[in-house]
Write a protein that holds these residues in place. Structure first.
Motif, PDB file in Angstrom:
ATOM      1  N   TRP A 194     -36.885  37.420  30.248  1.00  0.00           N
ATOM      2  CA  TRP A 194     -36.598  37.965  31.578  1.00  0.00           C
ATOM      3  C   TRP A 194     -35.500  39.018  31.563  1.00  0.00           C
ATOM      4  O   TRP A 194     -35.508  39.935  32.383  1.00  0.00           O
ATOM      5  CB  TRP A 194     -36.223  36.818  32.530  1.00  0.00           C
ATOM      6  CG  TRP A 194     -37.383  35.937  32.854  1.00  0.00           C
ATOM      7  CD1 TRP A 194     -37.624  34.678  32.378  1.00  0.00           C
ATOM      8  CD2 TRP A 194     -38.498  36.262  33.697  1.00  0.00           C
ATOM      9  NE1 TRP A 194     -38.815  34.189  32.867  1.00  0.00           N
ATOM     10  CE2 TRP A 194     -39.380  35.148  33.684  1.00  0.00           C
ATOM     11  CE3 TRP A 194     -38.839  37.387  34.442  1.00  0.00           C
ATOM     12  CZ2 TRP A 194     -40.561  35.131  34.403  1.00  0.00           C
ATOM     13  CZ3 TRP A 194     -40.035  37.371  35.169  1.00  0.00           C
ATOM     14  CH2 TRP A 194     -40.862  36.254  35.144  1.00  0.00           C
ATOM     15  N   TRP A 250     -34.355  33.272  24.419  1.00  0.00           N
ATOM     16  CA  TRP A 250     -34.942  32.431  25.453  1.00  0.00           C
ATOM     17  C   TRP A 250     -36.475  32.570  25.447  1.00  0.00           C
ATOM     18  O   TRP A 250     -37.027  33.427  24.786  1.00  0.00           O
ATOM     19  CB  TRP A 250     -34.390  32.808  26.825  1.00  0.00           C
ATOM     20  CG  TRP A 250     -32.914  32.544  26.942  1.00  0.00           C
ATOM     21  CD1 TRP A 250     -32.155  31.782  26.103  1.00  0.00           C
ATOM     22  CD2 TRP A 250     -32.016  33.058  27.926  1.00  0.00           C
ATOM     23  NE1 TRP A 250     -30.838  31.767  26.516  1.00  0.00           N
ATOM     24  CE2 TRP A 250     -30.723  32.539  27.639  1.00  0.00           C
ATOM     25  CE3 TRP A 250     -32.160  33.886  29.032  1.00  0.00           C
ATOM     26  CZ2 TRP A 250     -29.609  32.846  28.406  1.00  0.00           C
ATOM     27  CZ3 TRP A 250     -31.047  34.181  29.806  1.00  0.00           C
ATOM     28  CH2 TRP A 250     -29.780  33.663  29.491  1.00  0.00           C
ATOM     29  N   ALA A 251     -37.132  31.759  26.194  1.00  0.00           N
ATOM     30  CA  ALA A 251     -38.589  31.760  26.244  1.00  0.00           C
ATOM     31  C   ALA A 251     -39.114  33.146  26.614  1.00  0.00           C
ATOM     32  O   ALA A 251     -38.555  33.837  27.483  1.00  0.00           O
ATOM     33  CB  ALA A 251     -39.089  30.733  27.254  1.00  0.00           C
ATOM     34  N   ILE A 299     -41.850  35.934  28.119  1.00  0.00           N
ATOM     35  CA  ILE A 299     -42.627  35.997  29.353  1.00  0.00           C
ATOM     36  C   ILE A 299     -44.034  35.398  29.129  1.00  0.00           C
ATOM     37  O   ILE A 299     -44.553  34.676  29.987  1.00  0.00           O
ATOM     38  CB  ILE A 299     -42.759  37.448  29.837  1.00  0.00           C
ATOM     39  CG1 ILE A 299     -41.366  38.034  30.141  1.00  0.00           C
ATOM     40  CG2 ILE A 299     -43.655  37.536  31.061  1.00  0.00           C
ATOM     41  CD1 ILE A 299     -40.638  37.369  31.252  1.00  0.00           C
ATOM     42  N   SER A 300     -44.609  35.687  27.964  1.00  0.00           N
ATOM     43  CA  SER A 300     -45.975  35.218  27.698  1.00  0.00           C
ATOM     44  C   SER A 300     -46.061  33.691  27.648  1.00  0.00           C
ATOM     45  O   SER A 300     -47.114  33.116  27.914  1.00  0.00           O
ATOM     46  CB  SER A 300     -46.479  35.803  26.379  1.00  0.00           C
ATOM     47  OG  SER A 300     -45.646  35.389  25.295  1.00  0.00           O
ATOM     48  N   SER A 301     -44.940  33.037  27.349  1.00  0.00           N
ATOM     49  CA  SER A 301     -44.962  31.566  27.249  1.00  0.00           C
ATOM     50  C   SER A 301     -45.116  30.893  28.604  1.00  0.00           C
ATOM     51  O   SER A 301     -45.418  29.702  28.678  1.00  0.00           O
ATOM     52  CB  SER A 301     -43.695  31.066  26.575  1.00  0.00           C
ATOM     53  OG  SER A 301     -42.543  31.296  27.402  1.00  0.00           O
ATOM     54  N   TYR A 302     -44.905  31.653  29.684  1.00  0.00           N
ATOM     55  CA  TYR A 302     -45.022  31.064  31.018  1.00  0.00           C
ATOM     56  C   TYR A 302     -46.462  31.103  31.528  1.00  0.00           C
ATOM     57  O   TYR A 302     -46.765  30.569  32.592  1.00  0.00           O
ATOM     58  CB  TYR A 302     -44.137  31.832  32.014  1.00  0.00           C
ATOM     59  CG  TYR A 302     -42.660  31.613  31.784  1.00  0.00           C
ATOM     60  CD1 TYR A 302     -41.996  30.520  32.369  1.00  0.00           C
ATOM     61  CD2 TYR A 302     -41.928  32.488  31.000  1.00  0.00           C
ATOM     62  CE1 TYR A 302     -40.642  30.316  32.142  1.00  0.00           C
ATOM     63  CE2 TYR A 302     -40.554  32.293  30.793  1.00  0.00           C
ATOM     64  CZ  TYR A 302     -39.927  31.207  31.367  1.00  0.00           C
ATOM     65  OH  TYR A 302     -38.574  31.008  31.150  1.00  0.00           O
ATOM     66  N   PHE A 303     -47.336  31.755  30.770  1.00  0.00           N
ATOM     67  CA  PHE A 303     -48.702  31.897  31.250  1.00  0.00           C
ATOM     68  C   PHE A 303     -49.693  31.266  30.278  1.00  0.00           C
ATOM     69  O   PHE A 303     -49.404  30.995  29.150  1.00  0.00           O
ATOM     70  CB  PHE A 303     -49.031  33.392  31.427  1.00  0.00           C
ATOM     71  CG  PHE A 303     -48.119  34.082  32.393  1.00  0.00           C
ATOM     72  CD1 PHE A 303     -48.335  33.993  33.756  1.00  0.00           C
ATOM     73  CD2 PHE A 303     -47.004  34.803  31.949  1.00  0.00           C
ATOM     74  CE1 PHE A 303     -47.492  34.633  34.650  1.00  0.00           C
ATOM     75  CE2 PHE A 303     -46.156  35.434  32.836  1.00  0.00           C
ATOM     76  CZ  PHE A 303     -46.398  35.352  34.194  1.00  0.00           C
TER      77      PHE A 303
END
Length: 331
Positions: A266, A324-325, A327-331
């Protein structure tokens, strides 16, 4: 009764003689030091250090992204040093090839070869030596792929851009700018020993960024390029056409940075959105000013382009260090 007198003068051992000798020695030493310092500075100038700084800025975030969440400081410093030698080699050889037009252009008239501060043969040997040292260093400290990419970059910049494109077509900075994109590839290869889509996107970011960056400067020094016979776009086209192209390439640059968002977090997403909006605003402002016939300052966009690339690279570096995580990991 006076039988004689001691002769005056400044013979051996006299205070006057010693003082004059010391003064001459000090003057000669000072002159020698000045010449040595001047020569060193001339060779440093051949490498175009301000240009190298900009190129190396992009290497660090590429390496951090490749090793997301970790920092191999030794490898980073080693790669930067090797990359510096490679870029310095390309720039020195570029100065050799462009010595004739550098003498004509006011912006480059003080470069070492233009004012004959360094013999051309010495500058050529200096450039070749740096190139060989760069390849060997990166092969030793990183891997063979990183070393070969540096050699490819030097050859492309000197042989293809400087000696073929630069004086023949207005598209010189478009295709020649590919050499300036290579540090991200070198950095990624130094960490992973391979290439993938992420460094290719970073490559495209700098590829699209180079034309608006260079054309804005060329608008300011259009007469210099015209006198030197270099067909930069602002020399052969109207200002309105140039600024329209600047806007198009600025949009392409910003979209390319957004294409990297899935591989980042992010922090990078927010930074690149805000920086992109600012970059686009300045580009459109320049184009609208030209369309209205107003007085414009293209150097404002040139400086803004530097700031934009630095901000995006810093945002990516911080994002990668934190790890950190994505962006692609949230989808």
């Amino acid at each position: 009764m006076r039988t004689g007198h001691r002769p005056s003068g400044h013979g051996f051992g006299s205070p006057g003689g010693a003082s004059a000798s010391e003064s001459n020695t000090a003057r000669d030493t000072s002159t020698l030091r000045g010449r040595v310092a001047s020569t060193i500075l001339a060779y440093v100038a051949l490498t175009k250090p301000r240009v190298i700084e900009l190129l190396l800025v992009a290497t660090i975030p590429a390496m951090l992204l490749a090793d997301r969440g970790h920092i191999d400081l030794v490898l980073i410093l080693s790669t930067l040093f090797g990359g510096w030698m490679g870029a310095a080699s390309a720039n020195a050889l570029n100065c050799v090839a462009d010595a004739d037009i550098d003498k004509v252009m006011k912006r480059t008239a003080l470069r070492p070869l233009a004012r004959q501060a360094v013999p051309t043969r010495n500058a050529f040997v200096f450039g070749i030596t740096l190139g060989v040292a760069s390849f060997l260093w990166l092969w030793w400290r990183a891997n063979l792929l990183a070393g070969l990419l540096v050699v490819l970059t030097i050859a492309f910049y000197v042989l293809f851009y400087t000696m073929v494109l630069k004086r023949r077509t207005w598209q010189n900075v478009i295709w020649g700018g590919a050499a300036g994109c290579m540090p991200v590839m070198v950095g990624w290869a130094a960490v992973t020993g391979s290439l993938s889509w992420e460094p290719l996107v970073l490559f495209l970011v700098i590829f699209f960024w180079t034309p608006p960056h260079t054309w804005a400067l060329a608008m300011r020094y259009k007469e210099d390029y015209k006198a030197a016979g270099v067909p930069m776009l602002p020399v052969i086209a109207s200002e309105q056409h140039v600024t329209k192209q600047i806007v198009l390439y600025t949009w392409a640059t910003v979209l390319a940075t957004l294409a990297l968002v899935p591989a980042a977090g992010w922090i990078y997403a927010v930074v690149t959105l805000l920086a992109g909006a600012w970059f686009l605003f300045v580009a459109h402002q320049l184009h609208n000013g030209v369309r209205r016939g107003a007085s414009v300052k293209p150097l404002k966009l040139f400086l803004q382009s530097n700031n934009y690339l630095a901000i995006v690279c810093c945002g990516l570096a911080v994002d990668s260090i934190l790890g950190w995580a994505t962006i692609s990991s949230y989808f």
